[in-house]
Design a protein around this motif. Structure first.
Motif, PDB file in Angstrom:
ATOM      1  N   LEU A 121       0.800  -1.217   0.000  1.00 28.88           N
ATOM      2  CA  LEU A 121       0.000   0.000   0.000  1.00 28.88           C
ATOM      3  C   LEU A 121       0.837   1.274   0.000  1.00 28.88           C
ATOM      4  O   LEU A 121       0.299   2.363  -0.231  1.00 28.88           O
ATOM      5  CB  LEU A 121      -0.930   0.013   1.224  1.00 28.88           C
ATOM      6  CG  LEU A 121      -1.954  -1.112   1.273  1.00 28.88           C
ATOM      7  CD1 LEU A 121      -2.688  -1.109   2.604  1.00 28.88           C
ATOM      8  CD2 LEU A 121      -2.946  -0.988   0.123  1.00 28.88           C
ATOM      9  N   GLY A 122       2.128   1.159   0.294  1.00 22.24           N
ATOM     10  CA  GLY A 122       2.979   2.333   0.370  1.00 22.24           C
ATOM     11  C   GLY A 122       4.102   2.282  -0.641  1.00 22.24           C
ATOM     12  O   GLY A 122       4.342   1.248  -1.274  1.00 22.24           O
ATOM     13  N   PRO A 123       4.826   3.377  -0.792  1.00 20.30           N
ATOM     14  CA  PRO A 123       5.942   3.424  -1.740  1.00 20.30           C
ATOM     15  C   PRO A 123       7.130   2.635  -1.226  1.00 20.30           C
ATOM     16  O   PRO A 123       7.358   2.546  -0.013  1.00 20.30           O
ATOM     17  CB  PRO A 123       6.271   4.915  -1.823  1.00 20.30           C
ATOM     18  CG  PRO A 123       5.863   5.449  -0.476  1.00 20.30           C
ATOM     19  CD  PRO A 123       4.642   4.660  -0.080  1.00 20.30           C
ATOM     20  N   ALA A 124       7.884   2.057  -2.139  1.00 18.56           N
ATOM     21  CA  ALA A 124       9.110   1.370  -1.748  1.00 18.56           C
ATOM     22  C   ALA A 124      10.149   2.417  -1.355  1.00 18.56           C
ATOM     23  O   ALA A 124      10.384   3.375  -2.088  1.00 18.56           O
ATOM     24  CB  ALA A 124       9.631   0.528  -2.910  1.00 18.56           C
ATOM     25  N   VAL A 125      10.745   2.254  -0.186  1.00 24.77           N
ATOM     26  CA  VAL A 125      11.741   3.202   0.328  1.00 24.77           C
ATOM     27  C   VAL A 125      13.091   2.510   0.379  1.00 24.77           C
ATOM     28  O   VAL A 125      13.214   1.421   0.953  1.00 24.77           O
ATOM     29  CB  VAL A 125      11.341   3.705   1.732  1.00 24.77           C
ATOM     30  CG1 VAL A 125      12.403   4.641   2.285  1.00 24.77           C
ATOM     31  CG2 VAL A 125       9.990   4.407   1.673  1.00 24.77           C
ATOM     32  N   ARG A 126      14.073   3.124  -0.206  1.00 23.94           N
ATOM     33  CA  ARG A 126      15.405   2.543  -0.234  1.00 23.94           C
ATOM     34  C   ARG A 126      16.095   2.733   1.110  1.00 23.94           C
ATOM     35  O   ARG A 126      16.190   3.842   1.621  1.00 23.94           O
ATOM     36  CB  ARG A 126      16.245   3.191  -1.340  1.00 23.94           C
ATOM     37  CG  ARG A 126      17.628   2.585  -1.503  1.00 23.94           C
ATOM     38  CD  ARG A 126      18.384   3.288  -2.616  1.00 23.94           C
ATOM     39  NE  ARG A 126      19.727   2.757  -2.760  1.00 23.94           N
ATOM     40  CZ  ARG A 126      20.042   1.687  -3.482  1.00 23.94           C
ATOM     41  NH1 ARG A 126      19.093   1.038  -4.122  1.00 23.94           N
ATOM     42  NH2 ARG A 126      21.282   1.271  -3.575  1.00 23.94           N
TER      43      ARG A 126
END
Length: 241
Positions: free
Chosen positions: A17-22
């Motif tokens: 549901l959320g953005p992929a964070v590096r």
């Protein structure tokens, strides 16, 4: 804004549901775990509350279980199965964790997956039939609260991996707040008895997983996934007792 970033990072890590964070700060994301559970729970339960599969609780509960699996990428269920396989091997130490890391699924892992999916479907159907749809929204909150509680009990047992990066974030204050959030969600969704029974069942799971981690000398992300799935099942079962 910092809290918002940590919430989005946790949402992207734990769900689709959320953005992929590096390279997120996993320890800083831990306080947001129950919030992620609330987001996931609402996404899964609101359509049912609006009447989707109305009059067909079994179908609605099946959709809930499949949606939960899809939106979490099976991440937590995989941990649940891995812990079951390693526990069922009756091995100790490094051999225990080697079995847990093996990508092949064993008999105990297969049984664990069946228990989790059938359990979510059966318990969810009973709750929908009784008009307790919001307990399906609260269950993911309780599951992630239980995972934070397990981290708080095992902060000294980290092994290499993402799980160990989360452990420092489970301070005493964070752990208490996450447990309280989970209890409040169960109380709001199902009342006092649902919260009391859910807490009691989660307490048994917490005791057993903590004992297993200490017996084996470590804890990893699979343990946390197992806590989430078991916590969800406990919350659903508690709403029926």
């Amino acid at each position: 804004m910092s809290m918002w970033r940590h919430y989005l990072a946790a949402l992207g890590f734990l769900t689709r549901l959320g953005p992929a964070v590096r390279d997120p700060d996993m320890a800083a994301c831990v306080p947001c775990f129950p919030l992620v559970g609330a987001t996931l729970g609402l996404v899964l339960a609101v359509p049912l509350a609006l009447g989707f599969f109305g009059g067909h609780p079994l179908a609605g509960a099946f959709a809930y279980a499949v949606g939960n699996l899809a939106l979490t990428r099976g991440l937590h269920l995989d941990g649940f199965a891995d812990v079951a396989d390693a526990w069922g091997s009756f091995t100790r130490g490094e051999r225990f964790f080697a079995i847990m890391k093996d990508s092949r699924i064993g008999a105990f892992g297969g049984m664990a997956i069946a228990v989790a999916l059938v359990g979510q479907t059966a318990l969810g159907a009973e709750l929908l039939g009784a008009g307790k749809v919001w307990l399906l929204a609260a269950a993911p909150v309780a599951g992630r609260g239980l995972a934070v509680a397990l981290m708080g009990c095992c902060r000294d047992l980290g092994r290499p991996g993402l799980g160990s990066l989360c452990l420092p974030g489970a301070t005493n204050r964070v752990t208490v707040c996450c447990i309280a959030f989970g209890l409040a969600a169960l109380w709001a969704a199902g009342g006092l008895w649902a919260a009391a029974w859910g807490a009691a069942l989660c307490g048994v799971v917490l005791w057993r997983l903590t004992a297993l981690a200490r017996e084996q000398g470590g804890i990893n992300g699979d343990f946390l996934g197992a806590a989430i799935v078991a916590g969800e099942l406990c919350a659903l079962a508690g709403g029926l007792l």
